[in-house]
Design a protein around this motif. Structure first.
Motif, PDB file in Angstrom:
ATOM      1  N   ARG A 143      -9.370   1.911 -19.217  1.00 42.37           N
ATOM      2  CA  ARG A 143     -10.097   2.366 -18.196  1.00 42.37           C
ATOM      3  C   ARG A 143     -11.504   1.076 -18.298  1.00 42.37           C
ATOM      4  N   SER A 193       1.396   6.355  -6.957  1.00 43.30           N
ATOM      5  CA  SER A 193       0.394   7.469  -7.524  1.00 43.30           C
ATOM      6  C   SER A 193       0.861   8.889  -7.186  1.00 43.30           C
ATOM      7  N   SER A 194       0.924   9.083  -6.567  1.00 42.39           N
ATOM      8  CA  SER A 194       2.370  10.779  -6.124  1.00 42.39           C
ATOM      9  C   SER A 194       2.706  10.966  -6.747  1.00 42.39           C
ATOM     10  N   ASP A 232       0.821  -1.095  -0.141  1.00 40.16           N
ATOM     11  CA  ASP A 232       0.054  -0.415  -0.178  1.00 40.16           C
ATOM     12  C   ASP A 232       0.887   1.292   0.014  1.00 40.16           C
ATOM     13  N   THR A 251      -3.281   7.007 -15.348  1.00 40.41           N
ATOM     14  CA  THR A 251      -3.678   6.066 -14.720  1.00 40.41           C
ATOM     15  C   THR A 251      -3.649   5.119 -14.114  1.00 40.41           C
ATOM     16  N   LEU A 309       2.159   1.707  -4.203  1.00 41.59           N
ATOM     17  CA  LEU A 309       1.340   2.458  -4.237  1.00 41.59           C
ATOM     18  C   LEU A 309       0.575   3.823  -3.743  1.00 41.59           C
ATOM     19  N   ASP A 310       1.032   3.577  -2.758  1.00 39.97           N
ATOM     20  CA  ASP A 310       0.208   5.733  -2.928  1.00 39.97           C
ATOM     21  C   ASP A 310       0.990   6.103  -3.108  1.00 39.97           C
ATOM     22  N   GLU A 336      -8.902  -1.901  -9.265  1.00 32.37           N
ATOM     23  CA  GLU A 336      -9.954  -1.032  -9.423  1.00 32.37           C
ATOM     24  C   GLU A 336      -8.514   0.270 -10.163  1.00 32.37           C
ATOM     25  N   LEU A 337      -9.102   1.609 -10.443  1.00 31.82           N
ATOM     26  CA  LEU A 337      -8.294   2.636 -10.644  1.00 31.82           C
ATOM     27  C   LEU A 337      -7.639   3.871 -10.115  1.00 31.82           C
ATOM     28  N   ARG A 338      -6.481   4.101  -9.923  1.00 33.34           N
ATOM     29  CA  ARG A 338      -5.937   5.467  -9.382  1.00 33.34           C
ATOM     30  C   ARG A 338      -6.297   6.221 -10.347  1.00 33.34           C
ATOM     31  N   ARG A 339      -6.423   7.449 -11.162  1.00 31.91           N
ATOM     32  CA  ARG A 339      -5.977   8.150 -11.875  1.00 31.91           C
ATOM     33  C   ARG A 339      -6.890   9.955 -11.788  1.00 31.91           C
ATOM     34  N   ASP A 340      -6.359  10.907 -12.706  1.00 35.56           N
ATOM     35  CA  ASP A 340      -6.535  11.793 -12.640  1.00 35.56           C
ATOM     36  C   ASP A 340      -8.110  12.686 -12.850  1.00 35.56           C
TER      37      ASP A 340
END
Lengths: 79, 427
Positions: free
Chosen positions: B309, B282-283, B275, B328, B278-279, B318-322
């Protein structure tokens, strides 16, 4: 080379005021310290100090303090 | 200022045919009884060019802002070029004269002649790398740009011409031609005059070049479509290395064959190390997507991102995205079929054992960025090399062009290897 001379050299290379170069300053914080400026800095240091800065070390430099630490580790004392 | 080689074709070839221009240029090269410059002089000229780039020569204004300009400047540095040449050619004196390699055997390395480069549409600067290595060992070069591409080569030639007589000679030995991909006459004219053909690009571009008639002795260097991945141990990667991994993804908008599209991350979602990775990743992707300029996405590219997507979500990912289509990160249990993974779109696949991921490795693998513990690194790379991986750089080095590339040596293929048996020493 001492830390003041290092900062003066960087200011000359990046065409900025030496006061803009602090220990915490890193790539992107002054206009000239972009990717091209970073390569130029590595080349200039290698020329002046007669050391080889490995690519993997060059990539890890996120601030002037990091740079000093790496130079110190590869045998070029900058204090 | 423009030099002779570029002057002929700095503009689209227009009324005169490409073939005619190439023939005239080659004839002028043959006629000129100019001083030939050797490897050391050429090396010095490229070193000066590197310095001019780093000092932001005004003629290179349009170039230094391009993605990859810093790579090219550091690539052209004399010490760096020399180290690359020595990887392939231990006896560099053989570029100048016969060098004894055994008691009665000598070897001499001679330029092949005319090297024709078909530059990739996505990352045209790559062609500058192959051009430099070819010119360094004395070849003439013809570089083909498409009519729609920005001309990244002519500004380099202009600076080179101004450096000194050696730079001027190298520039004069370089011809830039521009013609459409459908211009079969243009492609044929290049190919028929090639001693070496080097093509960068996708499958279609490579196959076009491959199908062209060429002299029987012509050497082919084909840098075709490749995929790249990263294999990371979430427990051992530092925040700095995560930032550099993000740079590998973001820098060329994943248009370079060395940009990772799939990230295999050792760890389990819901566990601290994974985690945290991933955090932080992503940042880093979010901040670098803002910092590095990108090309303007056209409608089809935007549609492709939205389609990818949707595919991920429908597959249970799961998506992390703007908020838009800048970046993405798709967290998926295995790579989702059909996802293209371009324009800052990366799939993250958690794993616990290497055995679980081998089957997902693309057949056309080129680069596998690795950040693993020492024992894992040895075990993993030994197996992955057999599965087709050509290079295992660290995070941040993914897009650094080096030789060998795509699993092949480059400089040695720009040369003819000549042997000589020497007489027995006098008794």
């Amino acid at each position: 080379m001492n830390r003041g001379e290092l900062k003066a050299m960087m200011a000359e290379l990046f065409r900025c005021d030496v006061n803009e170069i602090q220990d915490t300053t890193g790539p992107g914080d002054v206009t000239g310290w972009d990717s091209l400026g970073h390569v130029a800095l590595m080349m200039e240091l290698q020329n002046r100090l007669g050391v080889h800065i490995p690519v993997e070390d060059a990539l890890e430099i996120a601030s002037v303090s990091d740079l000093v630490r790496i130079l110190d580790r590869i045998g070029s004392d900058v204090n | 200022m423009s030099h002779k080689g570029v002057d002929m074709c700095a503009v689209p070839c227009g009324d005169a045919s490409v073939g005619e221009k190439i023939r005239k240029w080659l004839a002028s090269q043959e006629k000129e009884n100019v001083e030939s410059f050797g490897y050391p002089q050429r090396l010095a000229a490229f070193h000066k060019l590197s310095r001019a780039m780093l000092m932001r020569d005004v003629k290179l204004d349009g170039l230094v802002h391009l993605s990859g300009a810093a790579f090219l400047a550091s690539f052209l540095d004399g010490a760096h070029l020399e180290s690359l040449i020595r990887r392939e050619i231990p006896h560099t004196d053989a570029l100048e004269r016969f060098v004894r390699i055994e008691e009665r055997k000598s070897i001499r390395l001679v330029r092949r002649g005319t090297v024709c480069h078909w530059l990739a549409g996505n990352v045209p600067l790559l062609g500058a790398f192959s051009w430099a290595l070819s010119a360094l060992v004395g070849n003439r070069n013809i570089l083909r740009l498409s009519s729609r591409q920005d001309d990244v080569v002519t500004p380099i030639m202009d600076v080179l011409s101004d450096l000194d007589t050696v730079g001027r000679r190298i520039a004069a030995e370089t011809l830039v031609v521009r013609f459409d991909r459908d211009d079969s006459e243009g492609h044929r004219a290049m190919s028929q005059n090639a001693d070496v053909r080097i093509a960068w690009g996708g499958r279609e571009a490579i196959e076009t070049v491959r199908s062209l008639p060429c002299p029987w002795h012509c050497e082919d260097v084909l840098m075709g479509p490749r995929a790249s991945i990263a294999v990371i141990d979430a427990a051992s990667i530092t925040e700095g290395a995560i930032g550099r991994l993000a740079t590998d993804v973001v820098f060329f908008d994943q248009m370079a064959c060395s940009s990772p599209q799939l990230l295999f991350v050792r760890g389990r979602p819901g566990h601290d190390a994974f985690d945290r990775f991933l955090d932080q990743f992503s940042s880093a992707i979010a901040s670098q997507s803002g910092a590095y300029r990108r090309h303007r996405l056209d409608a089809s590219e935007t549609y492709q991102i939205e389609l990818d997507r949707a595919r991920v979500v429908l597959s249970g990912g799961e998506l992390r995205r703007d908020a838009n289509t800048q970046w993405t990160i798709a967290l998926v249990s295995c790579p989702v079929r059909g996802v293209v993974g371009m324009n800052r779109f990366v799939q993250v696949v958690p794993f616990e054992s290497f055995r679980a991921i081998w089957e997902f490795f693309p057949a056309n693998l080129q680069t596998c960025i690795v950040q693993l513990g020492a024992t894992d690194l040895v075990d993993f790379t030994e197996r992955a090399a057999l599965l087709g991986v050509c290079r295992f750089p660290l995070p941040g080095e993914g897009n650094h062009f080096e030789v060998p590339w795509d699993g092949s040596l480059l400089v040695s293929r720009f040369l003819r290897w000549v042997t000589r048996t020497d007489p027995a020493p006098a008794p």
